[in-house]
Scaffold this motif. Sequence first.
Motif, PDB file in Angstrom:
ATOM      1  N   MET A   1     -48.777   0.790  19.759  1.00  0.00           N
ATOM      2  CA  MET A   1     -49.658   1.759  19.133  1.00  0.00           C
ATOM      3  C   MET A   1     -50.734   2.130  20.151  1.00  0.00           C
ATOM      4  O   MET A   1     -51.339   1.284  20.773  1.00  0.00           O
ATOM      5  N   THR A   2     -51.002   3.405  20.297  1.00  0.00           N
ATOM      6  CA  THR A   2     -52.028   3.895  21.210  1.00  0.00           C
ATOM      7  C   THR A   2     -53.281   4.221  20.440  1.00  0.00           C
ATOM      8  O   THR A   2     -53.247   4.908  19.435  1.00  0.00           O
ATOM      9  N   SER A   3     -54.398   3.726  20.926  1.00  0.00           N
ATOM     10  CA  SER A   3     -55.683   3.987  20.289  1.00  0.00           C
ATOM     11  C   SER A   3     -56.128   5.407  20.558  1.00  0.00           C
ATOM     12  O   SER A   3     -55.893   5.955  21.631  1.00  0.00           O
ATOM     13  N   ASN A  77     -49.199 -17.666  11.718  1.00  0.00           N
ATOM     14  CA  ASN A  77     -49.285 -16.228  11.415  1.00  0.00           C
ATOM     15  C   ASN A  77     -50.642 -15.636  11.817  1.00  0.00           C
ATOM     16  O   ASN A  77     -50.947 -14.495  11.486  1.00  0.00           O
ATOM     17  N   VAL A  78     -51.463 -16.403  12.557  1.00  0.00           N
ATOM     18  CA  VAL A  78     -52.800 -15.954  12.966  1.00  0.00           C
ATOM     19  C   VAL A  78     -52.933 -16.029  14.482  1.00  0.00           C
ATOM     20  O   VAL A  78     -52.526 -17.019  15.090  1.00  0.00           O
ATOM     21  N   SER A 108     -44.463 -13.764  21.699  1.00  0.00           N
ATOM     22  CA  SER A 108     -45.208 -14.956  21.279  1.00  0.00           C
ATOM     23  C   SER A 108     -45.984 -14.726  19.981  1.00  0.00           C
ATOM     24  O   SER A 108     -46.378 -15.685  19.322  1.00  0.00           O
ATOM     25  N   CYS A 109     -46.190 -13.470  19.621  1.00  0.00           N
ATOM     26  CA  CYS A 109     -46.935 -13.142  18.400  1.00  0.00           C
ATOM     27  C   CYS A 109     -46.032 -12.557  17.317  1.00  0.00           C
ATOM     28  O   CYS A 109     -46.517 -11.922  16.376  1.00  0.00           O
ATOM     29  N   LYS A 110     -44.732 -12.791  17.415  1.00  0.00           N
ATOM     30  CA  LYS A 110     -43.812 -12.166  16.465  1.00  0.00           C
ATOM     31  C   LYS A 110     -44.038 -12.610  15.021  1.00  0.00           C
ATOM     32  O   LYS A 110     -43.705 -11.882  14.093  1.00  0.00           O
ATOM     33  N   PHE A 168     -50.869  -7.132   9.237  1.00  0.00           N
ATOM     34  CA  PHE A 168     -50.307  -6.030  10.009  1.00  0.00           C
ATOM     35  C   PHE A 168     -48.950  -6.488  10.511  1.00  0.00           C
ATOM     36  O   PHE A 168     -48.608  -7.661  10.455  1.00  0.00           O
ATOM     37  N   SER A 169     -48.184  -5.547  10.994  1.00  0.00           N
ATOM     38  CA  SER A 169     -46.862  -5.913  11.524  1.00  0.00           C
ATOM     39  C   SER A 169     -46.640  -5.291  12.869  1.00  0.00           C
ATOM     40  O   SER A 169     -47.365  -4.479  13.330  1.00  0.00           O
TER      41      SER A 169
END
Length: 169
Positions: A1-3, A77-78, A108-110, A168-169
């Motif tokens: 996602m681009t800010s 999940n955090v 690593s954050c999946k 969020f996903s």
Amino acid sequence: MTSKTESPIVDQVTFDIPSVKDGTSMWELVNNSSLDQNSPYKYLMMCEYFSETCVVAKEKDKLVGFITAFIPPQRSNVIFIWQIGIDSSYRGNGIASKMLNTLVERESCKFVCYMEATVTPSNEASQSLFKRFARDHDTTCEVTTGFPEELFPEEGHEEELTFRIGPFS
């Protein structure tokens, strides 16, 4: 996602997993800022043992920003954001937002669907960053008391508010 706040400078910056060699540059960036100072060892340890949950931003070979973070034991999940540092001449260009997005997109954050961080009431830049991340990911940002002022041993340390963003996903 681009800010929506990214600038052309972000296109010149690479975002990667840190190596132990980045630890000194991270420490130097912090020592030239108003961030809470930690020992050089903290940055070396984060780069060695938590590299998959940390991010470095570099223009060519110059470190211009970093995130130190970890997934707390028993809460897979955090992702807890310990510290974000941006070189003063690069602030306001969307680098911090891009680093957060780079981090949560990693393998690593999946299983991560919440982001947490503690922020002092006077740190408006970090508060805006985390609220913007929540908006960009169409989720909530809850702010609660994290660590009250009286818990800190040194005089004058502000309380730390906990920002919890997600799911969020």
